[in-house]
Scaffold this motif. Sequence first.
Motif, PDB file in Angstrom:
ATOM      1  N   LEU A  38      21.387  72.384  23.668  1.00  0.00           N
ATOM      2  CA  LEU A  38      22.013  71.080  23.436  1.00  0.00           C
ATOM      3  C   LEU A  38      22.766  71.057  22.119  1.00  0.00           C
ATOM      4  O   LEU A  38      23.879  70.516  22.030  1.00  0.00           O
ATOM      5  N   TYR A  39      22.177  71.637  21.089  1.00  0.00           N
ATOM      6  CA  TYR A  39      22.855  71.715  19.794  1.00  0.00           C
ATOM      7  C   TYR A  39      24.200  72.423  19.937  1.00  0.00           C
ATOM      8  O   TYR A  39      25.224  71.941  19.425  1.00  0.00           O
ATOM      9  N   PHE A  40      24.220  73.548  20.631  1.00  0.00           N
ATOM     10  CA  PHE A  40      25.441  74.340  20.736  1.00  0.00           C
ATOM     11  C   PHE A  40      26.480  73.645  21.620  1.00  0.00           C
ATOM     12  O   PHE A  40      27.679  73.697  21.329  1.00  0.00           O
ATOM     13  N   ARG A  42      26.852  70.381  21.975  1.00  0.00           N
ATOM     14  CA  ARG A  42      27.397  69.270  21.188  1.00  0.00           C
ATOM     15  C   ARG A  42      28.273  69.772  20.056  1.00  0.00           C
ATOM     16  O   ARG A  42      29.305  69.166  19.749  1.00  0.00           O
ATOM     17  N   LEU A  43      27.860  70.865  19.417  1.00  0.00           N
ATOM     18  CA  LEU A  43      28.648  71.439  18.328  1.00  0.00           C
ATOM     19  C   LEU A  43      30.057  71.772  18.794  1.00  0.00           C
ATOM     20  O   LEU A  43      31.036  71.589  18.056  1.00  0.00           O
ATOM     21  N   ASN A  44      30.175  72.260  20.016  1.00  0.00           N
ATOM     22  CA  ASN A  44      31.467  72.683  20.546  1.00  0.00           C
ATOM     23  C   ASN A  44      32.168  71.608  21.369  1.00  0.00           C
ATOM     24  O   ASN A  44      33.282  71.837  21.840  1.00  0.00           O
ATOM     25  N   GLY A  45      31.535  70.448  21.552  1.00  0.00           N
ATOM     26  CA  GLY A  45      32.158  69.374  22.311  1.00  0.00           C
ATOM     27  C   GLY A  45      32.331  69.699  23.782  1.00  0.00           C
ATOM     28  O   GLY A  45      33.287  69.234  24.418  1.00  0.00           O
ATOM     29  N   TRP A  46      31.404  70.464  24.338  1.00  0.00           N
ATOM     30  CA  TRP A  46      31.508  70.860  25.742  1.00  0.00           C
ATOM     31  C   TRP A  46      30.872  69.785  26.629  1.00  0.00           C
ATOM     32  O   TRP A  46      29.799  69.967  27.198  1.00  0.00           O
ATOM     33  N   ASP A  47      31.566  68.682  26.776  1.00  0.00           N
ATOM     34  CA  ASP A  47      31.029  67.569  27.545  1.00  0.00           C
ATOM     35  C   ASP A  47      30.998  67.845  29.044  1.00  0.00           C
ATOM     36  O   ASP A  47      30.326  67.120  29.797  1.00  0.00           O
ATOM     37  N   HIS A  48      31.745  68.841  29.499  1.00  0.00           N
ATOM     38  CA  HIS A  48      31.789  69.143  30.932  1.00  0.00           C
ATOM     39  C   HIS A  48      30.665  70.086  31.352  1.00  0.00           C
ATOM     40  O   HIS A  48      30.577  70.441  32.535  1.00  0.00           O
ATOM     41  N   VAL A  49      29.806  70.455  30.406  1.00  0.00           N
ATOM     42  CA  VAL A  49      28.687  71.349  30.719  1.00  0.00           C
ATOM     43  C   VAL A  49      27.408  70.524  30.789  1.00  0.00           C
ATOM     44  O   VAL A  49      27.045  69.840  29.826  1.00  0.00           O
ATOM     45  N   SER A  50      26.728  70.589  31.927  1.00  0.00           N
ATOM     46  CA  SER A  50      25.456  69.892  32.098  1.00  0.00           C
ATOM     47  C   SER A  50      24.305  70.849  31.807  1.00  0.00           C
ATOM     48  O   SER A  50      24.433  72.067  31.962  1.00  0.00           O
ATOM     49  N   HIS A 200       9.241  87.117   8.285  1.00  0.00           N
ATOM     50  CA  HIS A 200      10.217  86.138   8.754  1.00  0.00           C
ATOM     51  C   HIS A 200      11.598  86.767   8.783  1.00  0.00           C
ATOM     52  O   HIS A 200      11.983  87.469   7.847  1.00  0.00           O
ATOM     53  N   LYS A 201      12.338  86.512   9.867  1.00  0.00           N
ATOM     54  CA  LYS A 201      13.720  86.980   9.961  1.00  0.00           C
ATOM     55  C   LYS A 201      14.572  85.867  10.548  1.00  0.00           C
ATOM     56  O   LYS A 201      14.335  85.414  11.667  1.00  0.00           O
ATOM     57  N   GLN A 202      15.552  85.416   9.781  1.00  0.00           N
ATOM     58  CA  GLN A 202      16.482  84.399  10.252  1.00  0.00           C
ATOM     59  C   GLN A 202      17.511  85.058  11.172  1.00  0.00           C
ATOM     60  O   GLN A 202      18.252  85.942  10.750  1.00  0.00           O
ATOM     61  N   VAL A 203      17.547  84.656  12.437  1.00  0.00           N
ATOM     62  CA  VAL A 203      18.446  85.294  13.398  1.00  0.00           C
ATOM     63  C   VAL A 203      19.461  84.328  14.004  1.00  0.00           C
ATOM     64  O   VAL A 203      20.425  84.753  14.634  1.00  0.00           O
ATOM     65  N   GLY A 204      19.241  83.024  13.858  1.00  0.00           N
ATOM     66  CA  GLY A 204      20.163  82.069  14.466  1.00  0.00           C
ATOM     67  C   GLY A 204      20.054  82.070  15.978  1.00  0.00           C
ATOM     68  O   GLY A 204      18.984  82.296  16.543  1.00  0.00           O
ATOM     69  N   LEU A 205      21.181  81.844  16.657  1.00  0.00           N
ATOM     70  CA  LEU A 205      21.182  81.757  18.125  1.00  0.00           C
ATOM     71  C   LEU A 205      21.543  83.082  18.793  1.00  0.00           C
ATOM     72  O   LEU A 205      21.392  83.219  20.003  1.00  0.00           O
ATOM     73  N   THR A 210      26.585  83.652  22.135  1.00  0.00           N
ATOM     74  CA  THR A 210      27.684  84.402  22.751  1.00  0.00           C
ATOM     75  C   THR A 210      27.629  84.303  24.271  1.00  0.00           C
ATOM     76  O   THR A 210      28.673  84.279  24.937  1.00  0.00           O
ATOM     77  N   GLY A 211      26.427  84.218  24.839  1.00  0.00           N
ATOM     78  CA  GLY A 211      26.307  84.034  26.281  1.00  0.00           C
ATOM     79  C   GLY A 211      26.881  82.710  26.733  1.00  0.00           C
ATOM     80  O   GLY A 211      27.579  82.636  27.756  1.00  0.00           O
ATOM     81  N   LEU A 212      26.624  81.651  25.985  1.00  0.00           N
ATOM     82  CA  LEU A 212      27.190  80.342  26.308  1.00  0.00           C
ATOM     83  C   LEU A 212      28.707  80.350  26.145  1.00  0.00           C
ATOM     84  O   LEU A 212      29.434  79.779  26.965  1.00  0.00           O
ATOM     85  N   GLU A 213      29.198  80.969  25.082  1.00  0.00           N
ATOM     86  CA  GLU A 213      30.646  81.026  24.862  1.00  0.00           C
ATOM     87  C   GLU A 213      31.355  81.761  25.994  1.00  0.00           C
ATOM     88  O   GLU A 213      32.400  81.312  26.497  1.00  0.00           O
ATOM     89  N   THR A 214      30.795  82.873  26.420  1.00  0.00           N
ATOM     90  CA  THR A 214      31.388  83.639  27.517  1.00  0.00           C
ATOM     91  C   THR A 214      31.371  82.841  28.803  1.00  0.00           C
ATOM     92  O   THR A 214      32.356  82.803  29.559  1.00  0.00           O
ATOM     93  N   PHE A 215      30.262  82.177  29.072  1.00  0.00           N
ATOM     94  CA  PHE A 215      30.125  81.370  30.275  1.00  0.00           C
ATOM     95  C   PHE A 215      31.157  80.254  30.331  1.00  0.00           C
ATOM     96  O   PHE A 215      31.821  80.045  31.341  1.00  0.00           O
ATOM     97  N   VAL A 216      31.322  79.542  29.216  1.00  0.00           N
ATOM     98  CA  VAL A 216      32.233  78.392  29.196  1.00  0.00           C
ATOM     99  C   VAL A 216      33.684  78.837  29.214  1.00  0.00           C
ATOM    100  O   VAL A 216      34.542  78.179  29.821  1.00  0.00           O
ATOM    101  N   SER A 217      33.998  79.951  28.574  1.00  0.00           N
ATOM    102  CA  SER A 217      35.397  80.382  28.469  1.00  0.00           C
ATOM    103  C   SER A 217      35.894  81.113  29.703  1.00  0.00           C
ATOM    104  O   SER A 217      37.098  81.182  29.938  1.00  0.00           O
ATOM    105  N   TRP A 218      35.024  81.658  30.517  1.00  0.00           N
ATOM    106  CA  TRP A 218      35.446  82.385  31.718  1.00  0.00           C
ATOM    107  C   TRP A 218      36.171  81.441  32.675  1.00  0.00           C
ATOM    108  O   TRP A 218      35.729  80.295  32.851  1.00  0.00           O
TER     109      TRP A 218
END
Length: 221
Positions: A38-40, A42-50, A200-205, A210-218
């Motif tokens: 959900l964070y990602f 909203r961050l990218n404004g992908w309102d068409h993704v449920s 502890h290791k900070q890894v982010g997403l 990148t999986g979400l970005e590829t999915f939305v951009s395809w």
Amino acid sequence: MVAAVHERSDRAGSETRERSRPPRLLVLACGALASEILYFLRLNGWDHVSLACLPARLHNTPDRIVPELEARLQADAAQYDRILIGYADCGTGGHLDTLLERWENVERLPGAHCYQFYATRPVFHDLHEAELGTFYLTDFLTRHFDRLVWQSLGLDRHPQLRDMYFGNYRKLVYLSQFDGPELRAKAEEAARRLGLEYHHKQVGLGELATGLETFVSWPAA
């Protein structure tokens, strides 16, 4: 003749609108990933993704993940142009990939489990090779450690079971998505309770992003 012209015009207009609308996309995910996805979105404004989620507790019974996903696909797939399954293999022993082979325009996140795609496969490989006896936590598992680990394993009732479950582990590595002192303290306390060395290791997403970005951009990518 006029009616035929209007019919062709209406059909052309409908086809134009169909081509111009954004694709109908669904992320069907593990509930343990809901906040990060959900964070990602909203961050990218992908309102068409449920986003729809299955209960995170299914990870305690991985044999139920594929049947639950199949039921949701049968119910929802026709409503969407493409679907991303927000799971890695997650203990299904390849059965998730077998399921997805039967569905067009459905894919999943990479890797064997969320620790791997959060850390990215090369980083996780190095962590795993450095110490095989490592127990991993994410933000979600740290936040819900008592319920999903301590209580689900019965350690709240039978603390003597700790050595049976974790006797072959040496380290606890907290792979954090959103670094913060409160969760770091909870992860360190979890390591202490399990009798493990804390890291502890900070890894982010990682590859979730990148999986979400590829999915939305395809297929534009």
